[in-house]
Enzyme design. Structure first.
Site, PDB file in Angstrom:
ATOM      1  CG  HIS A   1       0.444   6.813   5.645  1.00  0.00           C
ATOM      2  ND1 HIS A   1       1.636   6.877   6.602  1.00  0.00           N
ATOM      3  CD2 HIS A   1       0.667   5.128   5.667  1.00  0.00           C
ATOM      4  CE1 HIS A   1       2.526   5.813   6.585  1.00  0.00           C
ATOM      5  NE2 HIS A   1       2.585   5.265   6.417  1.00  0.00           N
TER       6      HIS A   1
ATOM      7  N   GLY B   1       0.799  -1.325   0.418  1.00  0.00           N
ATOM      8  CA  GLY B   1      -0.394   0.102   0.041  1.00  0.00           C
ATOM      9  C   GLY B   1       0.794   1.121  -0.047  1.00  0.00           C
TER      10      GLY B   1
ATOM     11  CG  HIS C   1      -0.349   0.978   7.285  1.00  0.00           C
ATOM     12  ND1 HIS C   1       0.694   0.381   8.477  1.00  0.00           N
ATOM     13  CD2 HIS C   1       0.314   2.057   6.575  1.00  0.00           C
ATOM     14  CE1 HIS C   1       2.207   1.208   8.405  1.00  0.00           C
ATOM     15  NE2 HIS C   1       1.480   1.774   6.200  1.00  0.00           N
TER      16      HIS C   1
HETATM   17 NI    NI Z   1       3.087   2.718   5.793  1.00  0.00          NI
END
Ligand code: NI
Length: 171
Positions: free
Chosen positions: A140, A46, A136
């Protein structure tokens, strides 16, 4: 489609809250293409736009499904978690914190609503690894790195190790 530089902690762009995308123009489509290329080049599962220095709410994921011999690939614009349940604990790392891995608790199932590159709304019902990666990457966009999800003591130890590596790389 160039491969972009991935910012590494403690770059300040990684700690900023990103703004929603207002207009889906060619710039955004090029950015998505470049992010996919950059993620694959780095062998990541990702990548979020702040990691390449753009503080806007865009991310890409490419999560392997070994049993089915394929990958779950998505591009998400302005993603939002609309529901979640259960919990899971698993090892996590980050292209912006290279070389460090920790067990992180996440929700097990999540539903994410987002726009695709044509501006069409879609929903992903995710569990397990895909759910973890989406959480996750969405973190960000809010300036949250995986170690921010650790308890205070574990986080302090990890940050000290990261600082030490950073200092030794400079000297
Ligand atoms: Ni990351």
């Amino acid at each position: 489609m160039p491969v972009l530089d991935i910012l590494v902690y403690p770059n300040p762009a990684l700690k900023k809250k990103s703004l929603p995308v207002k207009k889906l123009d060619e710039d955004i489509k090029c950015l998505l293409d470049d992010m996919v290329q950059t993620m694959r080049d780095a062998h990541g599962v990702g990548l979020a736009a702040p990691q390449i220095g753009r503080n806007i709410r865009i991310l890409v994921v490419d999560v392997p499904l070994p049993e089915e011999n394929r990958k779950e690939f998505y591009e998400l614009i302005n993603p939002e978690i609309v529901s979640s349940r259960g919990s899971q604990i698993g090892k996590e790392g980050c292209l912006s914190v290279p070389g460090f891995y920790e067990n992180i608790r996440r929700r097990n199932h999540i539903s994410v609503s987002a726009l695709d590159r044509e501006g069409k709304r879609f929903t992903i019902d995710a569990e397990g690894m895909l759910s973890r990666v989406l959480q996750h990457e969405i973190d960000h966009l809010d300036g949250i790195l995986f170690f921010d999800r650790l308890g205070r003591l574990k986080k302090d130890i990890l940050l000290k190790q990261i600082d030490e590596r950073f200092v030794s790389a400079q000297s």
